[in-house]
Structures are given as C-alpha cells and as structure tokens.
Scaffold this active site. Sequence first.
Site, PDB file in Angstrom:
ATOM      1  N   HIS A 125       0.701  -1.375  -0.060  1.00 40.64           N
ATOM      2  CA  HIS A 125       0.054  -0.141  -0.049  1.00 40.64           C
ATOM      3  C   HIS A 125       0.904   1.300  -0.085  1.00 40.64           C
ATOM      4  O   HIS A 125       0.255   2.445   0.024  1.00 40.64           O
ATOM      5  CB  HIS A 125      -1.046  -0.007   1.151  1.00 40.64           C
ATOM      6  CG  HIS A 125      -2.081  -1.116   1.225  1.00 40.64           C
ATOM      7  ND1 HIS A 125      -2.531  -1.346   0.113  1.00 40.64           N
ATOM      8  CD2 HIS A 125      -2.164  -2.078   2.049  1.00 40.64           C
ATOM      9  CE1 HIS A 125      -3.584  -2.549   0.368  1.00 40.64           C
ATOM     10  NE2 HIS A 125      -3.182  -2.948   1.528  1.00 40.64           N
ATOM     11  N   ASP A 162      -2.496 -10.803  -2.451  1.00 45.74           N
ATOM     12  CA  ASP A 162      -3.215 -10.269  -1.081  1.00 45.74           C
ATOM     13  C   ASP A 162      -4.572 -10.103  -1.512  1.00 45.74           C
ATOM     14  O   ASP A 162      -5.072  -9.747  -2.277  1.00 45.74           O
ATOM     15  CB  ASP A 162      -2.374  -9.013  -0.727  1.00 45.74           C
ATOM     16  CG  ASP A 162      -2.532  -8.469   0.723  1.00 45.74           C
ATOM     17  OD1 ASP A 162      -1.919  -8.613   1.448  1.00 45.74           O
ATOM     18  OD2 ASP A 162      -3.668  -7.917   0.728  1.00 45.74           O
ATOM     19  N   HIS A 164      -6.282  -7.442  -0.505  1.00 43.46           N
ATOM     20  CA  HIS A 164      -6.398  -5.854  -0.750  1.00 43.46           C
ATOM     21  C   HIS A 164      -5.838  -5.575  -1.952  1.00 43.46           C
ATOM     22  O   HIS A 164      -4.470  -6.088  -2.198  1.00 43.46           O
ATOM     23  CB  HIS A 164      -5.898  -5.200   0.463  1.00 43.46           C
ATOM     24  CG  HIS A 164      -6.428  -5.503   1.627  1.00 43.46           C
ATOM     25  ND1 HIS A 164      -5.761  -6.252   2.534  1.00 43.46           N
ATOM     26  CD2 HIS A 164      -7.501  -5.043   2.309  1.00 43.46           C
ATOM     27  CE1 HIS A 164      -6.471  -6.400   3.587  1.00 43.46           C
ATOM     28  NE2 HIS A 164      -7.598  -5.700   3.580  1.00 43.46           N
ATOM     29  N   ASP A 251      -4.082 -13.164   4.226  1.00 42.70           N
ATOM     30  CA  ASP A 251      -5.576 -12.311   4.508  1.00 42.70           C
ATOM     31  C   ASP A 251      -6.508 -12.695   3.295  1.00 42.70           C
ATOM     32  O   ASP A 251      -7.680 -12.382   3.723  1.00 42.70           O
ATOM     33  CB  ASP A 251      -5.337 -10.891   4.352  1.00 42.70           C
ATOM     34  CG  ASP A 251      -4.910 -10.166   3.496  1.00 42.70           C
ATOM     35  OD1 ASP A 251      -4.526 -10.901   2.440  1.00 42.70           O
ATOM     36  OD2 ASP A 251      -4.366  -8.944   3.543  1.00 42.70           O
TER      37      ASP A 251
END
Length: 355
Positions: A125, A162, A164, A251
Amino acid sequence: MRVGIAFHEKYQQYDFGPGHPFRGDRFSNSMKLFEDQGLLKLPHIMVLQPEIARRADLLRVHNRNYVDLIFDFAEKSRPYDLDTPVSPPILEAALYIMGGGLKIGESLCAGEIERGVSLGGGLHHAGIDFGGGFCLFNDVAILARFLQEEHGIKRVLILDYDVHAGNGTSNIFFSDPSVLFISVHQDPKTLFPGTGFIDQIGKGDGEGFNVNLPLPPGTGDNTYSFALREIFIPLAKEFKPEVILANGGSDPHFADILGSLTLTVDGFFDLSRLIVKVSEEVCHGKVVLHIGSGYNPSILPNCWYALAAGVSGLNKIGVKDATKPPVEMSWCRERVKATIKELKKILGKYWNCFR
Ligand SMILES: [Zn+2]
C-alpha cells in the site's frame, strides 16, 4: 534448487500494539511452525539474515520528501495515519523488512538461490509519495527496481495475491511497461483501499501493464485458481519476465478478520505451487514470494507455511484447516467469468493472448 528465506529477529518490532490487527509475533510464530514442520532443516533451504535497507534503496521508488517525512514521524513517534503508527523501532523493522527483499535479490542474482521467500514482505500500500494500510515503504517495488538498476533485469512480473488491491505498487509502476503488475483481490467496492478496478490499466507507455482482477467476497479456492489460469498464466507467457515477484500473506483465507475471500490452507499451497510452475515455464524458476499479511493470528502461520512449502518444492504439507470453508455462492463463478471476459476485452488492445 535452493530456496532462501529472509528473516531477522528485528522484524518483530513491526508491531502496531495491542488491539491492532498487525502484531509483531506473526514473524516468530511462523518461523516456529516452519521449524516444527522440518522446513528449515531441509538441505536446500537457507535462512538468510538481511541488513537494513539504505536510504538510497528507499529512493529507488519513493520520493525524498516522503522518505524524510517518515523518518521525521519516526523520531516523533507520530502515526502516519490512524491505521499506521510510526516509531523508531517500527522504522528500524521496516528497514530490515526492505532489506530482506534485497537480500533475496542479491542471493538470486549471485546464483546462490533460485527461489526466495521474503518473510514479512509485501507492503504494497506504500506508493511513490504515500503510505498507509500498515505500510511505510514498498519492499516489492524496491526489489523490482533493485533488480533492474543493479542487475540489468529488464522485465519483472509482480503478482499481488493479497486480499487487498496493491494500490501502492500500482502507483509506482503505473506508467512503466517494464513491470507487469497483476493484482488479484477482493472487489475494492467492498474493501480497502477502494481502488483496483478492471479499467485501471496503467497510463502512457505503461498502458496495458497494470492489471486488476477483482473477485467477489466469498470467492473460494477453485474459482480463485480458475481466475489465475485465465489471466495470470497467459499474461506471464506473453510478457516473458526474467523474474516473478509475488506478494500476499494469509488475508485471503476464509477465517481472516479483514478480508472476505474464502481460500483455504490447501488453496495457498496450490497457489504457491502454481506460481512456481509458471516461473519455471517463463523465467527459469526465478521467483520470490513476499509473505506478510494476515489478520487472524490462529490461522496465519499455517497459511504462511503452506505458501513457503509450495515455493520450497514440497509435494504435500502436514498442516490443514481445523474447520471447513464456507461453500462458495452459486453465482460467484459466473460473476468472475463475466469480470474476466470484460477484462480480456479491455486488455485485448495490448495483449495477443486476449485477442
Ligand atoms: Zn492485505
């Protein structure tokens, strides 16, 4: 075939405190499971101890103002945002994690290993001039640039699995055709960071080299694997990277507390082996997994182990899920097929495999 696993005790300082989903015991808990499962005793596995990344390495992808800002925040122990605290020990740990990726890259280019695991990595991120989502600096992007700038590697494929979307990595390489970035993630309409839609394909020279494949909440192992086979494999074959970097921790698992995909431990093992298989077909097996995310501490080490075991060439694993995953909704596969069809239509302008 030799596999390097980068790890340093100091990673544990990447700990955002009680009540925060990102705790520092994830690293040692996973290494303990690797040890208990006998992974670290295998003759082809090497544990590599990194040094901290230098400022010059951070500047390969981040701008000077942003790097100065994070060092300044660390000195004052001032959080970057509500989710992302910064302090001297957190900064030191972040630099060691960046160093872990670089250590793998150096060993790979020196011919000491063919595959690598950068434990704790995948801080995707963080972009050119921003952080957030628990990420200060982007180790995956730093490694990609390090390989290009110091070792003459031209084409790097980054597969971000991931849960996200990898908005930071996307930001860094958005105009760059030398890095093909493929992010497979939960539909960003339902999850942080809220970007990563199929029409975000890059810009300028990089148009067509930024690929987002959003999946509906509830997507399970089989549909996930189907999606990778439809998008990742043909793109990897056509792009012909010299190395594959991949990132993601636990995740996307069904019991994770932040994400809503429903992968299993077996699914992670298959995913890891699929990435390795593709790397063998397209780039002589040169592959690095950055394994760092995951917000259910009770399943995290099992998933990380499954990923590391896949890269390490194991044929089976001795860990499994304690409970069954939820059954995938009947409409899920059809929805994913429709997304893939639409994505191929958009990418067909840039890629022969989708024409
Ligand atoms: Zn994540």
